[in-house]
Design an enzyme around this catalytic site. Structure first.
Site, PDB file in Angstrom:
ATOM      1  CD  GLU A 108      -4.849  -8.213   0.259  1.00 41.24           C
ATOM      2  OE1 GLU A 108      -5.769  -8.674   0.959  1.00 41.24           O
ATOM      3  OE2 GLU A 108      -4.451  -7.038   0.356  1.00 41.24           O
ATOM      4  CD  GLU A 168      -1.493  -7.195   4.474  1.00 43.48           C
ATOM      5  OE1 GLU A 168      -1.712  -6.798   3.326  1.00 43.48           O
ATOM      6  OE2 GLU A 168      -0.990  -8.317   4.728  1.00 43.48           O
ATOM      7  N   GLY A 192      -1.014  -5.622  -0.297  1.00 42.42           N
ATOM      8  CA  GLY A 192      -1.882  -5.367  -1.434  1.00 42.42           C
ATOM      9  C   GLY A 192      -1.274  -5.772  -2.755  1.00 42.42           C
ATOM     10  CB  ALA A 249      -0.914  -0.009   1.219  1.00 40.62           C
TER      11      ALA A 249
END
Length: 701
Positions: free
Chosen positions: A104, A124, A101, A62
Site C-alpha cells: 500500500e 490481509e 501495508g 505492519a
C-alpha cells in the site's frame, strides 16, 4: 531503533529505511519516512525521490506488535497521504517482499521498480481483514477490478515478473542492482519533466470496469466456497466495487467502514489469534534459544509408500540428499516413480522447470539395503503402523546408524517410548509425525519421548521450519495431539450414523461449520482400508471394506461416485449402516443440526482440554494450530480451544454433562474445562502445568 537516512545522488534524493529484521511499518519507521520526505523536499537540488529499504526486504507489512492496540500517529494513512502530497515524484524501490501495508505504501508512490526476485501482495484476508490503507482502492486503478478481486481475496504474494505484467510495478532491475537502477529510473523521470503519476488519479481501468456491471456477481458465483463462513472476502468485494463506482475519496471512506466492521469481528479476532499462535508453536519452555542444533546434511527414509515418498520430497525440495529404503525392488521402483510423477505434475503447472525436477531427483538414492543408511544424519521410519515391525527396524537401525544420528518414527498412534526402548540411544529417538499427503500438509508433530534429548528436540523443531512445516511439540500418548483430538470426532460421527443421522447430514453440518469436507467424505478420499485399524469389534468401516467398498478408489464407500468422483448418497452404505445398527440393538432417530454440531465438536474441545491437562501439549494454542494445519479446522473459528471460549465454557460444560449421562465417559467434562468454567478463565490462553510430561522434559531433559 529504526533508522532513516537521507542522501542525494545529484538531483535524486534517497530515503533509506533500516529497521531489522523486516522493516515493519511501526511508529518509528513511519516517522522516519516522514522525516525523509521533509528532508528531500527541503533540498532544492532534489527533483525526484527514491524510497528504499536496507536489509533483506522492503516494508514487509505492519508491525505485529501494534496489533490490537490503539493507533499511534502518524499512522499509515498519514504516511500514504504525505507521499501522495509530496511536491516531487516518489519512486518505490522494492526488494524482498512488499506485503500488506508495504505494498500500500508502494502504491502511494508515483512509480515502482522491483528486483526480479521481489514479491508483492495484500494478504490481509488471512487475518480476517481487508487492506485498510487504500489497497482496495488503488490496486483496481492499476490492474482492473477482475485482477484485484483475485489478488486481494486470494491473499497470495505475486512474483515480480507477474507484478510487472499486471502493471503493479513499472520496471524490474537487474539482480543485485536495485539501488542504481532506481536512481537511473528516477533520472529518466526527471528528464521527462518529473511528472507526478498518482495511482489515485488513474481512471482508465475502473472506467472500463464500470461498463461491466456483472463483473462482481460473476466473481461471487464462480467462487462460492470463498465466502462460506467468513466475512472478509465479502467486504473485500464490496470495497473493490466502491473503487469502481465511487470517486476516490468516497471509496476510501467505504473501505474504512468495511475495514472497521472486520476489525471488530469475531472472525478477525480468531484469525489474528491464529497468526500469533502459529509463531508460538516453535517456542519450547525450558529449551534455550542457543540449544545446540545438530547439522542435518543427509536423510534416510524407510518405506517408499505414499507416506515415505511424501516425506522424502520434503527434504529433496530443500536440497537435502535422501536415501530411500524398501524391502522389494518393485515397491522401491514404484515409490521413486511416484516421486518423479509428482514433480513432473508440478512442472506442468509451471511451479518447477525441468532442470529443477532433475536436480531434485538426482538427490534421491533408492536402495534395498538398510545398511546404506549408516552415514545419514537423520533416519525416518515410515512403515506400516505395527509395533512389532517398528521395533524390529529400530533395533536394526541402532546397530547400523552412526552414533550422532537422530532416529525418528513417523508413527501416528503408537508408543514412541516403547519404540525407543529397543535402542541403546533412546535420547536420540524422536517422533516426526507427518500428515498425508506429507509433501503438502503443513503440520509436523514433533513427539518428545521420555528420554529424548533437548538438542534432538531443538534440531527437529528447526528442521521442520527448514522444510516448510509447522512444528507442534507433543508428548507421548495414543494419537498424540491432532489424531487423538479428532479421533473422538470420528467416533461420534460413526455413532451418530448408527443412531440415525445420515452421512450426508453429518458431513453437511461439518462443512457448514467451515471444514473443507465432512468426516465421511474425508474417509472416502483417503481410503477406508488405509484408515481402518486392527480391531476385534465390528465397525462401519470394517463392514464396508468387507463388501469391497474402499472409498473413491474402489466401489465407493460411504458415498457412491460417478466417473468424475462426484458423490451421491449410497443405498448400499445406508443398508450397511442400518444392518450394523440393528445388530447392535441401536434405536435410530432423527437429529437436529445443533445436536450433531454439539456431539461432533464439543467432544473435540473436551479431548483437547484433556490433552492439555495431561501435559501432552504445551499450550491450548498448540492444539488449535495442530487441528487447523493437520485437519483443516476452519481458521476463522480460531481452532477448537479458541472457539470454545466464544461459545462459553459454562455452556459447553453443561452440555457435556448432559451428553455424558446419555453417552458415557467421552463426554464427562475434563477437570480443566470445569476449573476454567467455574473461575471464568479462558481455555485458549491455558498452558500445561510445569509438572506435566512435555514441559518437564523440556525443563529437565
Amino acid at each position: 531503533m529504526p533508522t532513516g537516512t537521507f542522501d542525494t545522488r545529484g538531483t535524486i534524493g534517497l530515503i533509506t529505511i533500516d529497521s531489522p529484521p523486516v522493516n515493519a511499518l511501526g511508529l518509528g519507521v513511519r516517522q522516519a519516512i516522514l522525516h525523509g520526505l521533509a528532508a528531500a523536499e527541503a533540498e532544492a537540488s532534489v527533483a525526484a525521490i527514491v524510497l528504499l529499504c536496507a536489509g533483506r526486504t522492503f516494508f514487509a507489512g505492519a508491525d505485529i506488535t501494534e496489533f490490537g492496540k490503539p493507533p499511534m500517529r502518524p499512522d499509515l494513512l498519514d504516511v500514504i497521504a504525505r507521499i501522495e502530497g509530496a511536491t516531487k515524484p516518489v519512486i518505490a524501490a522494492i526488494h524482498g517482499t512488499a506485503l500488506g501495508g508495504g505494498l500500500e505504501t508502494a502504491l502511494a508512490c508515483d512509480y515502482r521498480i522491483a528486483s526480479p526476485t521481489a514479491r508483492v501482495g495484500l494478504p490481509e484476508v488471512a487475518l480476517g481483514l481487508l487492506p485498510g490503507a487504500g489497497g482496495t482502492q488503488r490496486l483496481p486503478r492499476i490492474v482492473g477490478a477482475a485482477a484485484a478481486l483475485e489478488i486481494i481475496t486470494g491473499g497470495k504474494p505475486i512474483a515480480a515478473p507477474r507484478a510487472l505484467a499486471l502493471g503493479i510495478v513499472d520496471r524490474l532491475s537487474a539482480p543485485d542492482d536495485l539501488t542504481d537502477a532506481a536512481i537511473a529510473f528516477a533520472r529518466e523521470i526527471v528528464a521527462d519533466g518529473a511528472v507526478r503519476r498518482r495511482v489515485r488519479d488513474r481512471e482508465d481501468k475502473v472506467a472500463a470496469d464500470r461498463g461491466n456491471p456483472a463483473l462482481f456477481d460473476d466473481f461471487r458465483a464462480r467462487n462460492p466456497g470463498l465466502f462460506r463462513g467468513v466475512r472478509a472476502p465479502t467486504n473485500i468485494v464490496a470495497a473493490i466495487e466502491a473503487a469502481v463506482a465511487l470517486p476516490f475519496d468516497e471509496g476510501m471512506a467505504r473501505e474504512a467502514a468495511l475495514f472497521e466492521e472486520l476489525l471488530h469481528s469475531r472472525e478477525s479476532e480468531a484469525q489474528r489469534y491464529a497468526f500469533f499462535a502459529e509463531r508460538d508453536t516453535a517456542k519450547v519452555p525450558g529449551l534455550p534459544a542457543d540449544t545446540p542444533v545438530a547439522p542435518i546434511a543427509s536423510v534416510g527414509v524407510i518405506g517408499a509408500g505414499t507416506m515415505g515418498g511424501g516425506i522424502a520430497m520434503n527434504f529433496l525440495n530443500v536440497g537435502l540428499p535422501v536415501t530411500l529404503v524398501e524391502t522389494r525392488q518393485d515397491a522401491l521402483d514404484r515409490g521413486v516413480a511416484t516421486i518423479r510423477r509428482n514433480y513432473e505434475a508440478s512442472a506442468r503447472k509451471g511451479k518447477l522447470d525441468a532442470a529443477e525436477v532433475e536436480r531434485r531427483m538426482a538427490l534421491l538414492t533408492g536402495t534395498l539395503a538398510l545398511s546404506d543408511l549408516a552415514g545419514c544424519d537423520l533416519v525416518i521410519e515410515a512403515v506400516f503402523e505395527s509395533m512389532d515391525l517398528k521395533k524390529t527396524i529400530f533395533a536394526e537401525l541402532d546397530a547400523i546408524a552412526k552414533r550422532s544420528a537422530i532416529l525418528a518414527s513417523n508413527t501416528s498412534f503408537l508408543d514412541l517410548d516403547a519404540i525407543a526402548a529397543v535402542t541403546e540411544r533412546p535420547e536420540r529417538v524422536v517422533g516426526l509425525h507427518f500428515f498425508s499427503p506429507a509433501n503438502v500438509m503443513r503440520l509436523l508433530e514433533v513427539v518428545r519421548g521420555a528420554r529424548t534429548a533437548p538438542d534432538v528436540v531443538a534440531t527437529a523443531m528447526r528442521l521442520a521450519k527448514r522444510i516448510g512445516k509447522l512444528p507442534v511439540l507433543s508428548g507421548v500418548c495414543e494419537g498424540f495431539i491432532a489424531n487423538r483430538a479428532m479421533g473422538v470426532r470420528m467416533a461420534q460421527a460413526d455413532a451418530l450414523a448408527l443412531e440415525g443421522a445420515s452421512p450426508q447430514q453429518i458431513d453437511r453440518v461439518l462443512v457448514d461449520y467451515g471444514f473443507p469436507m465432512g468426516a465421511f467424505q474425508m474417509l472416502d478420499l483417503i481410503g477406508l482400508d488405509v484408515i481402518g485399524r486392527d480391531s476385534t469389534e465390528r465397525t462401519l468401516m470394517g463392514d464396508l471394506v468387507a463388501q469391497g467398498r474402499l472409498g473413491q478408489k474402489q466401489n465407493g464407500g460411504f458415498y457412491d461416485y460417478d466417473a468424475q468422483r462426484r458423490p451421491t448418497p449410497s443405498p448400499v452404505a445406508d443398508e450397511v449402516i442400518a444392518a450394523l445398527a440393528a445388530a447392535k440393538g441401536i434405536v435410530r432417530r432423527s437429529f437436529t443440526d445443533q445436536e450433531l454440531r454439539e456431539r461432533l465438536l464439543y467432544a473435540v474441545v473436551n479431548e483437547g482440554a484433556r490433552i492439555l491437562d495431561e501435559g501432552i501439549a504445551l499450550r491450548a494454542s498448540d492444539i488449535d494450530m495442530a487441528l487447523i494445519a493437520g485437519y483443516g479446522w476452519p481458521v476463522h473459528t480460531g481452532g477448537p480451544m479458541f472457539w470454545a471460549d466464544t461459545v462459553g465454557l459454562p455452556t459447553i460444560v453443561a452440555t457435556l454433562e448432559a451428553l455424558a449421562q446419555r453417552h458415557g465417559d467421552t463426554f464427562v467434562p475434563s477437570p480443566l474445562l470445569v476449573r476454567l468454567a467455574e473461575s471464568g478463565g479462558m481455555l485458549h490462553r491455558a498452558v500445561a502445568a510445569s509438572s506435566t510430561p512435555v514441559l518437564e522434559g523440556a525443563l529437565h531433559g
